[in-house]
Scaffold this active site. Structure first.
Site, mmCIF file in Angstrom:
data_model
loop_
_atom_site.group_PDB
_atom_site.id
_atom_site.type_symbol
_atom_site.label_atom_id
_atom_site.label_comp_id
_atom_site.label_asym_id
_atom_site.label_seq_id
_atom_site.Cartn_x
_atom_site.Cartn_y
_atom_site.Cartn_z
ATOM 1 N N ASP A 104 -15.772 99.471 -4.328
ATOM 2 C CA ASP A 104 -16.722 98.938 -3.342
ATOM 3 C C ASP A 104 -16.092 97.767 -2.583
ATOM 4 O OD1 ASP A 104 -16.635 97.183 -5.449
ATOM 5 O OD2 ASP A 104 -18.787 96.783 -5.491
ATOM 6 N N GLU A 105 -14.770 97.841 -2.396
ATOM 7 C CA GLU A 105 -14.044 96.804 -1.686
ATOM 8 C C GLU A 105 -13.481 97.363 -0.372
ATOM 9 O OE1 GLU A 105 -11.458 94.029 -3.966
ATOM 10 O OE2 GLU A 105 -11.781 95.490 -5.572
#
Length: 341
Positions: free
Chosen positions: A240-241
């Site tokens: 989720d980066e």
């Protein structure tokens, strides 16, 4: 053999022949030669009115030409297009005139194209036929090679695209991000690098499942593309980066505005079937101009530090990398977040 019978025979064996009478006037024209000048009536006219003799240079008259038994001739049409021709003159019995057999020589390929000729326009034993077959075979092979090369190039481009693309979101992946970051650094152009990490994403996966998580990531990807320019880079570098790179953009107010809009839009509820997914984002930004001679690892690390500071501020925040940021982390200072949610 009667002249009429000879004309028919020559039309089959030498379709580019010209039969002349003893005065050098044309009495018969082969079908292929006539095809080159379909609107020109040659019969009854002097041969040299239609053909310019280039060699032998010593021949300057029709009488001299008729006496050039067996000579190799170099000629051209007098009118446009001035197609070059080769030929040989052979006298007829009893001084009845002569037959000039013509060919295109090395200009055959241009002639075939200019006059739309085919194998039917040449004698069956003419070596030009074999040359035409070779040319056609070569053209077919070259076309097949071009088609194969295009397919291979397309496959290579598709493979490269897959190698640089995150399959879930369609964004650039970490490999592509590293490649583009290296190019940006090499260009010397100023740029900004944002490191964005989703807040509360783990709870979406834990409570609603990975399908919901994938749906959220795809939604986030579309949103980030909408908030960036065509020449900006948006990459997913982890679960989720994300990393966003802005070429020729280092104005802090503009960058802060982009970050605030991203956070605000990411905090909007995301429908997933009958459920609602809720996330936010923390963002850290580093500017290339902050370093005397930045490298990729250095500027990524700086953005990570700024992101860490935003997380420690309570999440849903945007922070720039600077000495104050370093001090806050070192001293574990937390301050109210300036970003509205």
């Amino acid at each position: 053999m009667r002249r009429e019978d000879l004309s028919l025979l020559l039309a089959r064996l030498c379709p580019m022949n010209v039969m002349l009478d003893r005065a050098g006037r044309v009495t018969h024209v082969g079908p292929t030669l006539q095809k080159l000048r379909p609107e020109t009536l040659m019969i009854g006219e002097p041969f040299l009115d239609h053909f310019a003799l280039i060699r032998p240079r010593s021949v300057t008259s029709m009488a001299g030409l008729l006496e050039s038994t067996g000579a190799k001739l170099h000629l051209r049409f007098r009118d446009e297009p001035e197609t070059a021709l080769k030929g040989q003159i052979v006298p007829l019995d009893r001084g009845e005139g002569a037959v000039v057999n013509l060919s295109f020589g090395i200009s055959i390929l241009e002639a075939v194209k200019d006059y739309d000729l085919s194998s039917a326009d040449f004698s069956a034993t003419d070596l030009a036929i074999e040359l035409l077959y070779l040319v056609e075979a070569k053209s077919a092979a070259m076309e097949a090679s071009r088609t194969l090369n295009q397919r291979l190039q397309g496959a290579m481009i598709a493979a490269e695209e897959r190698a640089f693309t995150d399959t879930l979101t369609g964004l650039k992946n970490r490999r592509a991000m590293n490649h583009i970051l290296s190019r940006l650094l090499a260009s010397g152009a100023p740029f900004a690098l944002m490191h964005l990490d989703l807040d509360y994403f783990k709870s979406v996966n834990d409570t609603l499942g990975h399908a919901a998580g994938d749906h959220v990531l795809q939604h986030v990807a579309r949103l980030m593309v909408e908030e960036t320019r065509n020449d900006d880079t948006v990459a997913r570098i982890g679960g989720d980066e994300f990393v966003l790179m802005f070429r020729n953009l280092h104005d802090r107010d503009r960058l802060n505005g982009i970050a605030d809009r991203l956070i605000a839009r990411l905090e909007e509820p995301i429908p997933f079937g009958d459920d609602i997914c809720r996330i936010s984002a923390s963002i850290g930004t580093a500017l290339s101009a902050q370093f005397r001679a930045p490298d990729g690892a250095q500027i990524l690390h700086a953005a990570d530090i700024a992101l860490y500071a935003a997380k420690r501020q309570g999440k849903a925040c945007h922070r720039f990398f600077d000495q104050e940021t370093l001090g806050e982390i070192d001293n574990e200072i937390q301050a109210p977040c300036h970003t509205e949610t």
